[in-house]
Design a protein around this motif. Structure first.
Motif, PDB file in Angstrom:
ATOM      1  N   TYR A 144       0.924  -1.075  -0.113  1.00  0.00           N
ATOM      2  CA  TYR A 144       0.090   0.179   0.090  1.00  0.00           C
ATOM      3  C   TYR A 144       0.812   1.425  -0.022  1.00  0.00           C
ATOM      4  O   TYR A 144       0.437   2.206  -0.743  1.00  0.00           O
ATOM      5  CB  TYR A 144      -0.951   0.050   1.199  1.00  0.00           C
ATOM      6  CG  TYR A 144      -1.760  -0.996   1.314  1.00  0.00           C
ATOM      7  CD1 TYR A 144      -2.860  -1.448   0.100  1.00  0.00           C
ATOM      8  CD2 TYR A 144      -2.087  -1.828   2.294  1.00  0.00           C
ATOM      9  CE1 TYR A 144      -3.500  -2.563   0.351  1.00  0.00           C
ATOM     10  CE2 TYR A 144      -3.042  -2.848   2.285  1.00  0.00           C
ATOM     11  CZ  TYR A 144      -3.840  -3.143   1.342  1.00  0.00           C
ATOM     12  OH  TYR A 144      -4.833  -4.118   1.281  1.00  0.00           O
ATOM     13  N   HIS A 147       1.922   2.252  -3.413  1.00  0.00           N
ATOM     14  CA  HIS A 147       0.960   3.233  -4.230  1.00  0.00           C
ATOM     15  C   HIS A 147       0.825   4.516  -3.747  1.00  0.00           C
ATOM     16  O   HIS A 147       0.529   5.375  -4.434  1.00  0.00           O
ATOM     17  CB  HIS A 147      -0.148   2.177  -4.380  1.00  0.00           C
ATOM     18  CG  HIS A 147      -0.082   0.846  -5.088  1.00  0.00           C
ATOM     19  ND1 HIS A 147      -0.001   1.096  -6.624  1.00  0.00           N
ATOM     20  CD2 HIS A 147       0.365  -0.266  -4.648  1.00  0.00           C
ATOM     21  CE1 HIS A 147       0.169   0.092  -7.057  1.00  0.00           C
ATOM     22  NE2 HIS A 147       0.337  -0.972  -6.180  1.00  0.00           N
ATOM     23  N   SER A 151       1.310   7.982  -5.919  1.00  0.00           N
ATOM     24  CA  SER A 151      -0.038   9.134  -6.003  1.00  0.00           C
ATOM     25  C   SER A 151       0.447  10.245  -5.505  1.00  0.00           C
ATOM     26  O   SER A 151       0.231  11.425  -6.351  1.00  0.00           O
ATOM     27  CB  SER A 151      -1.264   8.578  -5.079  1.00  0.00           C
ATOM     28  OG  SER A 151      -1.035   8.648  -3.909  1.00  0.00           O
ATOM     29  N   ASP A 275      -2.044   3.243   3.884  1.00  0.00           N
ATOM     30  CA  ASP A 275      -3.042   2.636   2.813  1.00  0.00           C
ATOM     31  C   ASP A 275      -4.021   3.919   2.264  1.00  0.00           C
ATOM     32  O   ASP A 275      -5.160   3.282   2.197  1.00  0.00           O
ATOM     33  CB  ASP A 275      -3.903   1.500   3.476  1.00  0.00           C
ATOM     34  CG  ASP A 275      -4.670   1.850   4.841  1.00  0.00           C
ATOM     35  OD1 ASP A 275      -4.508   3.016   5.215  1.00  0.00           O
ATOM     36  OD2 ASP A 275      -5.348   1.176   5.377  1.00  0.00           O
ATOM     37  N   TYR A 277      -4.551   6.691  -0.817  1.00  0.00           N
ATOM     38  CA  TYR A 277      -4.079   7.156  -2.168  1.00  0.00           C
ATOM     39  C   TYR A 277      -4.711   8.674  -2.539  1.00  0.00           C
ATOM     40  O   TYR A 277      -5.742   8.889  -2.036  1.00  0.00           O
ATOM     41  CB  TYR A 277      -4.572   6.154  -3.092  1.00  0.00           C
ATOM     42  CG  TYR A 277      -4.161   5.978  -4.397  1.00  0.00           C
ATOM     43  CD1 TYR A 277      -3.312   4.999  -4.920  1.00  0.00           C
ATOM     44  CD2 TYR A 277      -4.560   6.986  -5.603  1.00  0.00           C
ATOM     45  CE1 TYR A 277      -2.723   5.094  -5.994  1.00  0.00           C
ATOM     46  CE2 TYR A 277      -4.078   7.080  -6.783  1.00  0.00           C
ATOM     47  CZ  TYR A 277      -3.120   6.062  -6.977  1.00  0.00           C
ATOM     48  OH  TYR A 277      -2.682   5.990  -8.220  1.00  0.00           O
ATOM     49  N   ILE A 389      -7.373   2.561   0.300  1.00  0.00           N
ATOM     50  CA  ILE A 389      -7.101   1.409  -0.472  1.00  0.00           C
ATOM     51  C   ILE A 389      -6.886   0.111   0.326  1.00  0.00           C
ATOM     52  O   ILE A 389      -6.539  -1.055  -0.299  1.00  0.00           O
ATOM     53  CB  ILE A 389      -6.298   1.595  -1.519  1.00  0.00           C
ATOM     54  CG1 ILE A 389      -4.894   1.959  -0.875  1.00  0.00           C
ATOM     55  CG2 ILE A 389      -6.494   2.551  -2.501  1.00  0.00           C
ATOM     56  CD1 ILE A 389      -3.502   2.078  -1.781  1.00  0.00           C
ATOM     57  N   SER A 403      -5.018  -6.500  -2.752  1.00  0.00           N
ATOM     58  CA  SER A 403      -5.119  -5.004  -2.721  1.00  0.00           C
ATOM     59  C   SER A 403      -5.366  -4.707  -4.301  1.00  0.00           C
ATOM     60  O   SER A 403      -5.811  -3.392  -4.292  1.00  0.00           O
ATOM     61  CB  SER A 403      -3.768  -4.238  -2.201  1.00  0.00           C
ATOM     62  OG  SER A 403      -2.787  -4.745  -2.997  1.00  0.00           O
ATOM     63  N   ASN A 404      -5.149  -5.191  -5.264  1.00  0.00           N
ATOM     64  CA  ASN A 404      -5.133  -4.936  -6.639  1.00  0.00           C
ATOM     65  C   ASN A 404      -6.390  -4.234  -6.865  1.00  0.00           C
ATOM     66  O   ASN A 404      -6.615  -3.199  -7.791  1.00  0.00           O
ATOM     67  CB  ASN A 404      -4.825  -6.088  -7.577  1.00  0.00           C
ATOM     68  CG  ASN A 404      -3.127  -6.208  -7.696  1.00  0.00           C
ATOM     69  OD1 ASN A 404      -2.688  -5.730  -6.845  1.00  0.00           O
ATOM     70  ND2 ASN A 404      -2.735  -6.974  -8.648  1.00  0.00           N
ATOM     71  N   ILE A 407      -7.064  -0.686  -5.739  1.00  0.00           N
ATOM     72  CA  ILE A 407      -6.035   0.234  -6.280  1.00  0.00           C
ATOM     73  C   ILE A 407      -6.708   0.513  -7.604  1.00  0.00           C
ATOM     74  O   ILE A 407      -6.561   1.496  -8.419  1.00  0.00           O
ATOM     75  CB  ILE A 407      -4.631  -0.424  -6.141  1.00  0.00           C
ATOM     76  CG1 ILE A 407      -4.384  -0.505  -4.638  1.00  0.00           C
ATOM     77  CG2 ILE A 407      -3.794   0.421  -7.022  1.00  0.00           C
ATOM     78  CD1 ILE A 407      -2.755  -1.452  -4.579  1.00  0.00           C
ATOM     79  N   GLN A 411      -7.667   4.134  -9.244  1.00  0.00           N
ATOM     80  CA  GLN A 411      -7.129   4.539 -10.628  1.00  0.00           C
ATOM     81  C   GLN A 411      -8.323   4.834 -11.483  1.00  0.00           C
ATOM     82  O   GLN A 411      -7.850   6.142 -12.351  1.00  0.00           O
ATOM     83  CB  GLN A 411      -6.156   3.426 -11.230  1.00  0.00           C
ATOM     84  CG  GLN A 411      -4.908   3.274 -10.447  1.00  0.00           C
ATOM     85  CD  GLN A 411      -3.856   2.264 -10.956  1.00  0.00           C
ATOM     86  OE1 GLN A 411      -4.371   1.333 -11.486  1.00  0.00           O
ATOM     87  NE2 GLN A 411      -2.834   2.457 -10.782  1.00  0.00           N
TER      88      GLN A 411
END
Length: 465
Positions: A144, A147, A151, A275, A277, A389, A403-404, A407, A411
């Protein structure tokens, strides 16, 4: 010739007016339908809880990478190490630390905290008094964190900020990741009373402590350490739950009152977690909110950039803000305040540290309700600029911690918002706030009855520079 005054005369009803009205209704209905359909296109749902097989969206690692500019791929791939690490749900890295001696970790933590090194200061210059400070609370979920960093790297004006990572777990992989950041000034601080460095003593789990569910009478007979102080539900402390509140309070005290670099800082401090974003315009929106706060809400002492809503409409709310009393469960994500607000809160340190709740946000709510002269009020952006996320953590354990999916959905949210020019609005406006119910005084969640926790927490406010 004199013209006479015209006198309106009612015409007989031929039905033409009725037909025109009928046509107008039909046209209006069509326009409303088209507008509704258009708005629905912009209603975005990033809830992954359903996760059904009918969703054909590609949530693969490759698909996520495609959405990230190549220059930032370096933050999503870790350097190989000799040790084998456990994966935390994706292919981007591990959350397992290398084996290290506790005394060595304590020595390194002490050194980091003593040196107070600001990375990249030679590139981006010293911190300005009114610059934004971003404080990220980090445990050990490196996927996490990767990502979040990606961001942040894409946010406008990020180079003017100071990014402070506050760790309660010392890990070489995480340190390498943080120290590879090159888009702004960076600093690391380390919570010195962690479970990692105190595994068999307070504030970790001392073998002499009372088991969570033992009855007080049995605890007194056993003479375990904290027998006299169960929480309000009759349970004894669990170290893994107490750490998060301690860490939050420590880092806030550290950033506002104990770091040389922030000594004269008067600007906003944004609080994020590993975690989260962020949208690329989150700093831009924060600046707009700060500038308009005096006009829209003079009593607001917190700005909030996040929301826990699973469905929201950027087309309608991309530039709307709402003003409301601060509620811990709604406004604790991406929140920002300055030193003035902090001084009001820290003066109520006893209320925060002695409230029988292991959550920092519930404890802050208690401070607002029971101690502050001016209760916490928040201006919150209706179209979120900070997203959550994290699927799994201390409080939430799902059967699937992949987690994909979340995320990827975030996006996509930001891709649609960007493509339809809903980011970077020229101005913000106040939306009509619904009738606010009076917030009831709530009973705490417990987990914080131990007087050792009270004292450790309060001692954090007494440490000088």
């Amino acid at each position: 010739m004199m013209r006479g005054r015209r006198i309106p005369i009612a015409l007989p009803n031929t039905g033409a007016l009725s037909r025109r009205r009928h046509t107008l209704y039909i046209r209006s209905a069509i326009i409303v339908f088209i507008l509704f359909a258009f708005l629905q296109f912009h209603v975005i749902n990033y809830d992954s809880s359903d996760g059904g097989s009918s969703d054909s969206t590609n949530y693969s690692t490759a698909a996520i990478l495609q959405m990230v500019p190549p220059v930032f791929h370096k933050y999503l791939t870790g350097k190989p190490r000799n040790a084998t690490h456990a994966q935390n749900g994706t292919h981007f890295g591990s959350d397992g630390p290398r084996a290290a001696n506790i005394s060595e970790i304590l020595r390194m933590i002490h050194r980091y905290n003593e040196l107070q090194t600001v990375l990249n200061e030679d590139i981006y210059g010293p911190l300005q008094n009114d610059s934004v400070i971003i404080v990220v609370q980090v445990h050990k979920r490196i996927t996490y964190l990767r990502h979040l960093i990606v961001s942040l790297a894409q946010a406008r004006d990020i180079s003017r900020t100071l990014l402070v990572f506050s760790h309660d777990h010392y890990d070489d992989d995480i340190n390498d990741l943080v120290q590879s950041i090159d888009f702004c000034k960076v600093m690391q601080i380390f919570y010195p009373f962690s479970i990692q460095t105190h595994p068999s003593e307070f504030p970790g789990a001392d073998p002499g402590d009372c088991p969570r569910d033992i009855k007080k009478e049995q605890a007194l007979l056993r003479k375990c350490n904290n027998a006299l102080h169960p929480d309000l539900y009759g349970h004894y402390r669990e170290a893994k739950f107490t750490q998060t509140k301690h860490h939050w309070w420590w880092k806030a005290n550290r950033v506002f009152d104990q770091l040389e670099v922030t000594k004269y800082h008067t600007g906003m401090v944004v609080f994020l977690e590993e975690d989260h974003y962020v949208a690329e315009d989150f700093l831009y929106i924060l600046e707009l909110m700060f500038r308009k706060s005096q006009d829209l809400c003079p009593k607001c002492n917190i700005l909030s950039l996040g929301t826990y809503l699973k469905t929201f409409n950027y087309y309608t709310y991309n530039k709307k803000v709402e003003v409301t009393p601060w509620v811990s469960s709604k406004h604790n994500m991406g929140m920002a305040f300055n030193r003035t607000t902090w001084y009001e809160v820290v003066r109520c340190g006893r209320h925060f540290c002695e409230y029988d709740d292991y959550n920092w946000d519930w404890s802050l709510q208690h401070v607002s309700q029971q101690c502050l002269k001016q209760k916490l009020h928040v201006m919150v952006v209706k179209g979120p600029r900070v997203f959550h996320i994290g699927e799994c953590g201390v409080h939430h354990k799902k059967s699937n911690c992949e987690s994909n999916q979340v995320i990827s959905k975030v996006q996509q949210v930001l891709k649609v918002a960007r493509g339809s020019q809903q980011l970077f609005p020229r101005s913000i406006s106040l939306t009509q706030t619904s009738v606010i119910k009076k917030t009831k005084l709530r009973k705490g969640n417990g987990g914080w009855g131990d007087q050792r926790d009270h004292q450790l927490c309060f001692n954090m406010t007494l440490v000088g520079r």
